[in-house]
Design an enzyme around this catalytic site. Structure first.
Site, mmCIF file in Angstrom:
data_model
loop_
_atom_site.group_PDB
_atom_site.id
_atom_site.type_symbol
_atom_site.label_atom_id
_atom_site.label_comp_id
_atom_site.label_asym_id
_atom_site.label_seq_id
_atom_site.Cartn_x
_atom_site.Cartn_y
_atom_site.Cartn_z
ATOM 1 N N GLY A 56 0.827 -1.206 0.000
ATOM 2 C CA GLY A 56 0.000 0.000 0.000
ATOM 3 C C GLY A 56 0.859 1.253 0.000
ATOM 4 O O GLY A 56 0.350 2.355 -0.104
ATOM 5 N N CYS A 57 2.165 1.072 0.125
ATOM 6 C CA CYS A 57 3.089 2.199 0.084
ATOM 7 C C CYS A 57 3.691 2.262 -1.316
ATOM 8 O O CYS A 57 4.052 1.234 -1.879
ATOM 9 C CB CYS A 57 4.224 2.003 1.090
ATOM 10 S SG CYS A 57 3.663 1.891 2.785
ATOM 11 N N GLN A 58 3.811 3.470 -1.849
ATOM 12 C CA GLN A 58 4.453 3.636 -3.149
ATOM 13 C C GLN A 58 5.944 3.316 -3.034
ATOM 14 O O GLN A 58 6.516 2.638 -3.868
ATOM 15 C CB GLN A 58 4.251 5.066 -3.648
ATOM 16 C CG GLN A 58 4.838 5.302 -5.027
ATOM 17 C CD GLN A 58 4.632 6.724 -5.498
ATOM 18 O OE1 GLN A 58 4.438 7.629 -4.696
ATOM 19 N NE2 GLN A 58 4.673 6.927 -6.800
ATOM 20 N N SER A 59 6.567 3.821 -1.978
ATOM 21 C CA SER A 59 7.976 3.493 -1.750
ATOM 22 C C SER A 59 8.028 2.164 -0.985
ATOM 23 O O SER A 59 7.019 1.676 -0.491
ATOM 24 C CB SER A 59 8.664 4.599 -0.961
ATOM 25 O OG SER A 59 7.959 4.856 0.221
ATOM 26 N N GLY A 126 0.164 5.245 2.039
ATOM 27 C CA GLY A 126 1.242 4.430 2.586
ATOM 28 C C GLY A 126 1.344 4.559 4.097
ATOM 29 O O GLY A 126 1.533 3.569 4.803
#
Length: 145
Positions: A56-59, A126
Site C-alpha cells: 500500500g506504500c508507493q515506496s 502508505g
C-alpha cells in the site's frame, strides 16, 4: 532512538506537534522529517523481505514487530527519505508501548502537524497502510495474550 521516550503515546504526539510548530513553513518541516529519518537505526538488508514489507506504500517500507502484548517494539525502514521520517514519527508514538495502548491510540499527530494536507495521496495511503499493519500486529498480540 536517542531522545527520551515520552511516558505515553499521547505525550509523544503532543511533543511531535510542539516540535513541528517551531517550523515556519513546509520546506523546513520536510527537511526536519528527512533529518528524523536519517536517525533511524540501521535496518539489515536481509530483513528487507516480502514478508516484512508493508503493502500500500508507493515506496518500499518494511516493518518488523517484536516483544509481546505488555511491550511491543517495532523496527522499520524505507527507501524514501521523507517516508523514513514518517516512520520515525510513527515509531516514536507507537514503539515501546503496550499492545492495548497501540490499539487504543489514534494517530492524531498527523492532522495536528498538518501532514494530512501536505502529503501526496500515495504517501498518505502508505502512512495509513503502515499504521494499519502496526495496529494489526498489536491486535494479534492482544488476541494471543
Amino acid at each position: 532512538m536517542n531522545e527520551p521516550m515520552e511516558a505515553t503515546a499521547i505525550e509523544a504526539q503532543a511533543a511531535i506537534a510542539e516540535e513541528f510548530a517551531f517550523f515556519g513553513d513546509w520546506t523546513e518541516r520536510y527537511q526536519y522529517l528527512i533529518d528524523l529519518g536519517r536517525q533511524l537505526p540501521p535496518f539489515p538488508d536481509e530483513r528487507k523481505t516480502e514478508e516484512n514489507r508493508v503493502h500500500g506504500c508507493q515506496s518500499m517500507v518494511w516493518l518488523i514487530p517484536s516483544g509481546d502484548a505488555s511491550k511491543m517494539h517495532f523496527d522499520a525502514a524505507s527507501d524514501s527519505a521523507i517516508v523514513s521520517g514518517l516512520i520515525a514519527l510513527v515509531l516514536r508514538v507507537y514503539s515501546g508501548r503496550s499492545a492495548r495502548e497501540i490499539v487504543d491510540t489514534d494517530p492524531t499527530f498527523i492532522q495536528e502537524i498538518g501532514l494530512g494536507k501536505h502529503l501526496s495521496p500515495t504517501r498518505s495511503n502508505g502512512l495509513a497502510a503502515m499504521l494499519a499493519k502496526l495496529k494489526a500486529y498489536a491486535a494479534a498480540s492482544l488476541a494471543q495474550g
